[in-house]
Enzyme design. Structure first.
Site, PDB file in Angstrom:
ATOM      1  N   SER A  94      37.235  38.068  51.164  1.00  0.00           N
ATOM      2  CA  SER A  94      38.065  36.956  51.682  1.00  0.00           C
ATOM      3  C   SER A  94      39.310  37.177  50.633  1.00  0.00           C
ATOM      4  CB  SER A  94      37.634  35.669  51.830  1.00  0.00           C
ATOM      5  OG  SER A  94      36.860  35.753  53.133  1.00  0.00           O
ATOM      6  N   VAL A  96      42.459  36.107  48.183  1.00  0.00           N
ATOM      7  CA  VAL A  96      43.429  35.208  47.738  1.00  0.00           C
ATOM      8  C   VAL A  96      45.019  35.409  48.133  1.00  0.00           C
ATOM      9  CG1 VAL A  96      44.207  34.458  45.390  1.00  0.00           C
ATOM     10  CG2 VAL A  96      41.757  34.401  45.619  1.00  0.00           C
ATOM     11  N   ILE A 130      35.842  38.128  46.475  1.00  0.00           N
ATOM     12  CA  ILE A 130      37.039  37.742  46.522  1.00  0.00           C
ATOM     13  C   ILE A 130      38.021  38.509  46.243  1.00  0.00           C
ATOM     14  CG2 ILE A 130      38.734  36.091  45.070  1.00  0.00           C
ATOM     15  CD1 ILE A 130      36.878  34.456  46.606  1.00  0.00           C
ATOM     16  N   LYS A 131      38.915  38.927  46.924  1.00  0.00           N
ATOM     17  CA  LYS A 131      40.058  39.920  47.086  1.00  0.00           C
ATOM     18  C   LYS A 131      41.298  39.701  46.304  1.00  0.00           C
ATOM     19  CE  LYS A 131      40.971  42.890  50.467  1.00  0.00           C
ATOM     20  NZ  LYS A 131      41.479  43.528  51.839  1.00  0.00           N
ATOM     21  N   LEU A 132      41.679  40.605  45.179  1.00  0.00           N
ATOM     22  CA  LEU A 132      42.868  40.091  44.319  1.00  0.00           C
ATOM     23  C   LEU A 132      43.423  41.493  44.075  1.00  0.00           C
ATOM     24  CD1 LEU A 132      40.972  38.404  41.396  1.00  0.00           C
ATOM     25  CD2 LEU A 132      42.360  36.990  43.027  1.00  0.00           C
TER      26      LEU A 132
END
Length: 316
Positions: A94, A96, A130-132
């Site tokens: 998911s 950010v 967490i996708k960054l």
């Protein structure tokens, strides 16, 4: 055996979609989403209940009008992720808000908020990535988040400098964008269409794979953004590959022989001294393609996030 099942023997397959039907059909280990896919999902009448839930959540949380819009956007991201997790055994990625890509502290706060929202729904943080965007700030945010048992997927990765900095910061996973690298070289008339083994996107991932495995870095390599099946087959043996439903279908429909292309070494070398921030920025800046594609990717994901917020702005 079809090529999809053959590929699963030595590469973990990840579905690059938020479409539940496709996920159920192709049975991937993990799934990835991004602002574009979330926006597409929100635009479908099938997902109206998620919109309603997000609006109700935002209203209950209260606060300013803008605060409600942000909460609704975060809620639908998490609720779609929770739904996808019902159908896969592994991770959901998911993302950010891309507009935070140059602010380490705000990325950390947003990541923690997303994880808290998943845990409120009974989902362990061990199932969420967490996708960054792979900026220096986000790479350092991921390094810090890992200390809180929050694993990250560094995306929009186009340069070797980005990949090296991620490994040296011990981030959990990277997503080098094969297809977008290919697109750039094609648009510049620097390659022929479908150049097989000379595909610059494929060669980029091969270089990263060789570097990671030679020095025994633990960061997972997940090839992403594929334009054709040949790119996927050329990276068979890569740790993970995230693939769209269209290309998953093509792989499933083919029974052609598939041979492993990428294999890890049996011995390792001591890793080099890590890049400093200045060295990272200089090395990344030397890659014209990477500079353009990272900037473009952040802008476009930012636009999609804004479009999502505009949808909620009319409903809250």
């Amino acid at each position: 055996m079809n090529q999809l099942n053959a590929l699963k023997q030595f590469t973990t397959i990840v579905a690059d979609t938020s479409d539940i039907e496709s996920i159920c059909k192709y049975k991937p280990q993990d799934a990835t989403t991004n602002p574009s896919l979330i926006l597409k999902a929100v635009s479908s009448s099938v997902n109206k209940r998620f919109i309603d839930q997000a609006i109700e959540y935002a209203r209950k949380k209260g606060g300013s009008y803008n605060y409600k819009i942000v909460n609704a956007s975060d809620k639908i991201l998490v609720d779609l992720g929770v739904e996808i997790l019902k159908h896969i055994p592994g991770y959901i990625s998911s993302e950010v808000d891309a507009r935070l890509s140059f602010n380490k502290e705000k990325c950390i706060l947003k990541a923690k908020k997303i994880i808290d929202m998943y845990e409120e729904k009974g989902i362990s943080r061990n199932r969420v990535l967490i996708k960054l965007a792979a900026t220096w700030e986000c790479i350092k945010a991921a390094e810090e988040l890992k200390k809180n048992n929050i694993a990250c997927n560094l995306t929009l990765l186009f340069s070797f400098a980005q990949a090296r900095a991620c490994a040296e910061s011990n981030v959990f996973l990277i997503s080098p964008f094969v297809g977008r690298i290919y697109d750039w070289y094609l648009s510049q008339n620097l390659i022929l269409k479908n150049p097989a083994d000379q595909d610059p996107g494929v060669l980029s991932v091969c270089k990263i794979y060789d570097f990671y495995k030679k020095y025994n870095y633990k960061t997972i390599i997940m090839g992403a953004s594929f334009r054709n099946v040949q790119q996927i087959l050329s990276l068979s043996g890569c740790d993970r590959l995230t693939i769209s439903p269209v290309l998953l279908k093509e792989l499933e429909s083919s029974n052609k022989e598939l041979n492993r292309k990428l294999c890890p070494p049996t011995s390792f070398l001591n890793p080099p001294v890590p890049l400093t921030e200045a060295e990272f920025r200089w090395e990344h800046n030397q890659d014209e393609m990477a500079v353009q594609k990272l900037s473009e990717g952040i802008r476009n994901f930012g636009k999609d996030q804004l479009s999502l917020e505009k949808i909620f702005s009319k409903l809250i």
